[in-house]
Scaffold this active site. Structure first.
Site, short mmCIF file in Angstrom:
data_model
loop_
_atom_site.label_atom_id
_atom_site.label_comp_id
_atom_site.label_asym_id
_atom_site.label_seq_id
_atom_site.Cartn_x
_atom_site.Cartn_y
_atom_site.Cartn_z
CB SER A 226 -0.93 -0.06 1.21
OG SER A 226 -1.79 1.03 1.30
CG HIS B 63 -5.51 -2.30 -0.19
ND1 HIS B 63 -4.72 -1.95 -1.26
CD2 HIS B 63 -4.96 -1.65 0.88
CE1 HIS B 63 -3.76 -1.13 -0.88
NE2 HIS B 63 -3.88 -0.94 0.43
#
Length: 509
Positions: A279, A484
């Site tokens: 991320s 994610h």
């Protein structure tokens, strides 16, 4: 006389109320759950200039009884700022003074994220809710452990180190020694957490990446960005002061990463290390290496899990709302402020918590800002692990970090933090902030991405793939609905992410 005084008081109060409504409208709530609406206090933000150019959507008229997308809720007394519009469980005020005079705005912000949640079954929802109830009755010890305690529980040798950046922030990094000590120097692997995370993110599963790397004979370093739970000290600033939080991803890239990378190499007596980012950990790395050529020689290879550089197609409702061309932008700017990222329950509901609760069915999970911002995939995540994750994330961040990603949505590129034209001219010498050029990231890179990632959309990752000069592995996670947070917390992550990464490092030699 009394009558005159009463009349004057009435006029004064009425005038004050009028001015308050005109200049200080109540902005505490934009969305409310369907079953908990107080229409007397349900306000949208004030009228704003239209700045969006969205593509046309084939939407039915709200007057059509069979309209599958929107239904107009009729109440005896409408909210002060417009009628109530409902779209798939998301409710918002719309009218002359609302930010949303066009239903397309709601679709544009929420629809892509909404589609990724449609596979969740009622049985899975029930499983998650029951898991949280068990957690409340029998709190898992992992929920209350810090990084050192988690590593010691799994019988790994760990050292805590303190690193000071050149601008005064004091960061904690963790050194995990290989499970089997050998006479030769072990290669160094540096792990950097993502947005709202910390070193804990690499340690919460029995087969988390940090453990697998240490088992494979590598020396593992776990970084912590400024503002996270392990890096909340400064030589002269205090986290209780807004001045402590005046940093964006730029400062993490140009101060935190160099300090931690240099320190790790110095202590380990190595020349290069393998960098793994998730991320925001990828964003900061690409920003660093594209602008500091000297760090290219310190990286053997970089592994980008869910790389966040280009955000044009992001599915995250919050990042879409924080785009400067969004009608939500001014409202959220006011609500966020300029300090630590702390969102009220109402604001979490506004940015997607309501949608999450309608689809997941657990208000506790959907009250966690991390799940609301990045999405959740119950299909591959152990239900009993979710409450543990929630005890460790969010771990701290500044509002500027979120704003910078929002700026990337509108800019169609990754740029340094945008202060506004006047301040930009003073800081950068130009009214626009400079962009980070990905063609200057001249290190070997592996890109790991997934189809349903809310933050790193496959189209944006493909663009990054085309611009980076040395991509050694462009790997699409084969699992359906991989999201994610699944890169670190899915029960499938050890097999489809971690093992491939460990094997890649082993084969590099």
């Amino acid at each position: 006389m009394k009558t005159c005084l009463l009349l004057l008081c009435f006029v004064a109060v009425s005038t004050a109320n009028l001015l308050r409504q005109q200049f200080f409208p109540q902005l505490d709530m934009v969305f409310q759950p369907l079953d908990n609406i107080d229409y007397q206090n349900f306000f949208a933000r004030p009228e704003s200039q239209e700045r969006l150019n969205y593509d046309d959507y084939p939407l039915p008229s709200s007057k059509e009884k069979s309209a599958p997308y929107f239904t107009k809720t009729i109440q005896r007394e409408s909210p002060k700022y417009g009628d109530v519009i409902t779209w798939k469980g998301i409710q918002i005020a719309a009218g002359p003074k609302s930010a949303f005079n066009d239903k397309k705005h709601i679709v544009r912000i929420f629809d892509d994220a909404y589609k990724t949640l449609q596979h969740i079954t009622d049985d899975k929802k029930k499983t998650y809710h029951e898991a949280y109830e068990r957690f409340e009755q029998n709190n898992s010890e992992d929920a209350n452990m810090n990084a050192t305690q988690l590593l010691m529980k799994h019988q790994y040798s760990v050292e805590e180190h303190v690193v000071r950046t050149d601008d005064g922030y004091i960061l904690t990094v963790f050194r995990v020694l290989p499970r089997e000590h050998k006479n030769v120097k072990a290669p160094v692997v540096f792990l950097m957490h993502g947005l709202l995370g910390s070193a804990d993110d690499w340690l919460l599963m029995d087969k988390s990446l940090a453990y697998m790397l240490a088992d494979a004979g590598y020396e593992v370093w776990l970084g912590n960005a400024r503002g996270s739970k392990y890096s909340r000290k400064h030589v002269s600033k205090h986290p209780a002061q807004a001045d402590f939080w005046k940093f964006s991803i730029d400062e993490i890239a140009h101060h935190d990463l160099p300090a931690m990378i240099d320190y790790s190499l110095q202590i380990s007596k190595q020349q290069k290390l393998f960098y793994v980012g998730h991320s925001q950990g990828t964003t900061a790395f690409f920003a660093l290496v594209s602008t500091r050529p000297e760090y290219r020689n310190k990286i053997a290879m970089m592994y980008a899990l869910a790389p966040m550089v280009y955000m044009t197609n992001t599915r995250s409702p919050l990042l879409r709302m924080m785009s400067p061309n969004s009608p939500f932008y001014d409202y959220l700017q006011h609500q966020f402020g300029n300090g630590e990222l702390k969102l009220s329950k109402e604001l979490v509901h506004t940015i997607g918590g309501n949608m999450c609760q309608n689809q997941i069915g657990c208000k506790h999970i959907c009250g966690n800002v991390n799940f609301v911002v990045t999405g959740i995939n119950p299909t591959n995540m152990d239900a009993d692990l979710v409450p543990v994750i929630m005890s460790h994330v969010p771990a701290g961040a500044s509002t500027r970090q979120i704003k910078q990603f929002g700026q990337a949505v509108a800019a169609n590129e990754l740029r340094k933090y945008d202060f506004g034209a006047e301040t930009n001219t003073q800081v950068y010498g130009n009214s626009q902030p400079p962009r980070y050029n990905m063609t200057d990231v001249k290190v070997p890179v592996a890109l790991y991405y997934s189809d349903e990632d809310w933050m790193a959309h496959p189209w944006d990752v493909e663009r990054l793939h085309q611009e980076l000069p040395d991509v050694r592995d462009f790997y699409r996670i084969p699992d359906e609905h991989f999201n994610h947070m699944d890169f670190q917390f899915s029960r499938r992550a050890p097999a489809v992410v971690n093992q491939r990464l460990v094997d890649s490092i082993r084969n590099y030699h």
